[in-house]
Design a protein around this motif. Structure first.
Motif, PDB file in Angstrom:
ATOM      1  N   PHE A  61      -6.646   6.884  17.613  1.00 30.16           N
ATOM      2  CA  PHE A  61      -7.714   7.869  17.750  1.00 30.16           C
ATOM      3  C   PHE A  61      -9.013   7.219  18.230  1.00 30.16           C
ATOM      4  CE2 PHE A  61      -5.632  10.713  14.320  1.00 30.16           C
ATOM      5  CZ  PHE A  61      -4.825  11.282  15.283  1.00 30.16           C
ATOM      6  N   LEU A  62      -9.297   6.030  17.731  1.00 27.19           N
ATOM      7  CA  LEU A  62     -10.540   5.362  18.112  1.00 27.19           C
ATOM      8  C   LEU A  62     -10.556   4.987  19.591  1.00 27.19           C
ATOM      9  CD1 LEU A  62     -11.114   3.019  15.036  1.00 27.19           C
ATOM     10  CD2 LEU A  62     -12.493   4.995  15.695  1.00 27.19           C
ATOM     11  N   MET A  75     -11.442  12.633  14.127  1.00 29.15           N
ATOM     12  CA  MET A  75     -10.368  12.767  13.148  1.00 29.15           C
ATOM     13  C   MET A  75     -10.145  11.490  12.349  1.00 29.15           C
ATOM     14  SD  MET A  75      -7.477  15.045  15.128  1.00 29.15           S
ATOM     15  CE  MET A  75      -6.348  14.908  13.729  1.00 29.15           C
ATOM     16  N   VAL A  76     -10.769  10.396  12.782  1.00 28.03           N
ATOM     17  CA  VAL A  76     -10.668   9.149  12.020  1.00 28.03           C
ATOM     18  C   VAL A  76     -11.503   9.290  10.756  1.00 28.03           C
ATOM     19  CG1 VAL A  76     -11.136   6.674  12.015  1.00 28.03           C
ATOM     20  CG2 VAL A  76     -10.296   7.789  14.096  1.00 28.03           C
ATOM     21  N   TRP A  77     -10.896   8.979   9.623  1.00 29.89           N
ATOM     22  CA  TRP A  77     -11.623   9.103   8.364  1.00 29.89           C
ATOM     23  C   TRP A  77     -12.864   8.220   8.382  1.00 29.89           C
ATOM     24  CZ3 TRP A  77     -12.777   5.432   4.569  1.00 29.89           C
ATOM     25  CH2 TRP A  77     -13.396   5.956   3.424  1.00 29.89           C
ATOM     26  N   ASP A  78     -14.010   8.820   8.060  1.00 28.79           N
ATOM     27  CA  ASP A  78     -15.294   8.118   8.002  1.00 28.79           C
ATOM     28  C   ASP A  78     -15.515   7.302   9.274  1.00 28.79           C
ATOM     29  OD1 ASP A  78     -17.710   7.508   6.774  1.00 28.79           O
ATOM     30  OD2 ASP A  78     -16.926   5.689   5.849  1.00 28.79           O
ATOM     31  N   TYR A  79     -15.351   7.973  10.407  1.00 29.99           N
ATOM     32  CA  TYR A  79     -15.414   7.315  11.715  1.00 29.99           C
ATOM     33  C   TYR A  79     -16.696   6.505  11.902  1.00 29.99           C
ATOM     34  CZ  TYR A  79     -16.468   7.027  16.712  1.00 29.99           C
ATOM     35  OH  TYR A  79     -16.843   6.589  17.948  1.00 29.99           O
ATOM     36  N   VAL A 214      -9.297   7.944  -0.839  1.00 32.29           N
ATOM     37  CA  VAL A 214     -10.554   8.112  -0.112  1.00 32.29           C
ATOM     38  C   VAL A 214     -11.015   9.551  -0.253  1.00 32.29           C
ATOM     39  CG1 VAL A 214     -10.030   6.298   1.554  1.00 32.29           C
ATOM     40  CG2 VAL A 214      -9.340   8.646   2.051  1.00 32.29           C
ATOM     41  N   PRO A 215     -12.314   9.769  -0.349  1.00 35.39           N
ATOM     42  CA  PRO A 215     -12.820  11.147  -0.412  1.00 35.39           C
ATOM     43  C   PRO A 215     -12.710  11.813   0.946  1.00 35.39           C
ATOM     44  CG  PRO A 215     -14.640   9.589  -0.374  1.00 35.39           C
ATOM     45  CD  PRO A 215     -13.384   8.772  -0.473  1.00 35.39           C
ATOM     46  N   ARG A 216     -12.258  13.043   0.963  1.00 37.72           N
ATOM     47  CA  ARG A 216     -12.116  13.792   2.209  1.00 37.72           C
ATOM     48  C   ARG A 216     -13.468  14.332   2.627  1.00 37.72           C
ATOM     49  NH1 ARG A 216      -7.365  16.516   2.617  1.00 37.72           N
ATOM     50  NH2 ARG A 216      -8.230  17.454   4.506  1.00 37.72           N
ATOM     51  N   THR A 222      -7.539  11.224   9.405  1.00 40.61           N
ATOM     52  CA  THR A 222      -6.419  10.293   9.348  1.00 40.61           C
ATOM     53  C   THR A 222      -5.855  10.125   7.940  1.00 40.61           C
ATOM     54  OG1 THR A 222      -8.082   8.515   9.275  1.00 40.61           O
ATOM     55  CG2 THR A 222      -7.017   8.946  11.387  1.00 40.61           C
ATOM     56  N   SER A 223      -6.630  10.444   6.919  1.00 42.90           N
ATOM     57  CA  SER A 223      -6.080  10.359   5.566  1.00 42.90           C
ATOM     58  C   SER A 223      -4.957  11.373   5.372  1.00 42.90           C
ATOM     59  CB  SER A 223      -7.185  10.594   4.526  1.00 42.90           C
ATOM     60  OG  SER A 223      -7.684  11.922   4.580  1.00 42.90           O
TER      61      SER A 223
END
Length: 314
Positions: A61-62, A75-79, A214-216, A222-223
């Motif tokens: 995704f990155l 969409m990457v968690w905590d991008y 991880v917090p959403r 991605t999580s």
């Protein structure tokens, strides 16, 4: 009438294509081989992701560069690291985990005090990391604001070069913040390990290990993707190999492959993603020809569902 309304969607799910007699024998064989090949590819890819256990879609995704690049990156968690760099949010997440750990393992008072000490030590570690990298973090914030400004300017004025500048700044921005986020990720892992070590061997054996998690911060990131994509791939693969609900499985596979292709659009990144487009088109062929009705379970389901819909002479 009511029965027809109920069964028609099921008939469509098992195939609405031409009658098998309208296709040549060679064409039927080719469709079967195509279905089996695509099915095996989907299943093997999903199984490999599942077997690895730690498969992560974040690098893909990155590196998105196509017309859907922004959506994929988000969409990457905590991008952008905003959550991990926020001391207050981290405190809240760590405190919730501390309390969950105590309840999960059934800590006594001494263990609860140790869990609290681990919590305080980890927060101190986070604050030290942020203080040690204050200069880089300041430049990172300036870069993020500059990207937002360039994005607004390019949308308003339609200047392609501004988008290119934003991409250059984004690359430098990621290089600046990545080492800091790695330190914080290591801190998170260390915190989970420290809290788990507070529990005795029997407590862990009886209750199982509790992950920090991880917090959403959004509905789909991605999580979630990392957890479900392996099962999605395997499900599509099994359906195609068995010829079960082939149109639905094929369309789902085509949508997935099409999104992958758009995220790495060839005019931007070369021809590396062309095979996804080819497989996407192949999935559409399977969906449009009811390929599961040839040497597949859809043949039997379609025949069974067709009977109640066939009008009978009175």
């Amino acid at each position: 009438m009511s029965l027809s309304v109920f069964l028609t969607p099921l008939r469509l799910a098992t195939g609405w294509g031409p009658h098998p007699r309208l296709l040549s024998g060679i064409g039927v064989v080719m469709l079967i081989l195509m279905r089996l090949t695509l099915g095996w590819h989907f299943f093997s890819e999903g199984h490999e992701k599942w077997r690895q256990g730690d498969w992560d879609a974040a690098p893909f995704f990155l590196n998105a560069r196509g017309p859907l690049a922004v959506q994929f990156r988000q969409m990457v968690w905590d991008y952008d690291g905003s959550l991990r760099l926020d001391v207050d949010k981290t405190k809240q997440h760590f405190a919730v985990y501390r309390d969950k750990v105590a309840k999960h393992y059934g800590f006594d008072e001494a263990q609860k005090r140790q869990a609290q000490a681990n919590y305080a030590k980890s927060i101190e570690g986070l604050e030290f990391i942020l203080a040690s990298n204050a200069t880089d973090l300041e430049e990172y914030e300036l870069g993020r604001k500059r990207i937002q400004d360039l994005k607004r300017e390019s949308m308003r004025e339609g200047v392609p070069s501004l988008a290119g500048q934003a991409e250059t700044i984004r690359t430098e921005w990621r290089l600046k913040i990545t080492p800091v986020l790695r330190e914080i990720d290591a801190l998170w892992a260390s915190y989970q390990q420290a809290q788990t070590l507070v529990a005795t061997t029997s407590q862990v054996a009886d209750n199982g290990e509790l992950k920090l998690g991880v917090p959403r911060n959004q509905f789909m990131d991605t999580s979630v993707v990392n957890r479900w994509i392996p099962y999605f791939d395997m499900t599509i693969g099994i359906c195609l190999v068995l010829g079960l609900f082939t149109p639905i499985a094929s369309l789902a596979g085509a949508a997935f492959l099409g999104s992958v292709f758009l995220s790495q659009f060839p005019p931007v990144t070369g021809l590396g993603s062309s095979y996804q487009l080819i497989e996407c088109m192949a999935c559409l062929v399977l969906a449009g020809t009811a390929a599961g009705r040839f040497a597949g379970l859809d043949f039997f389901f379609h025949a069974w569902l067709r009977k109640p819909l066939t009008p009978t002479a009175e």
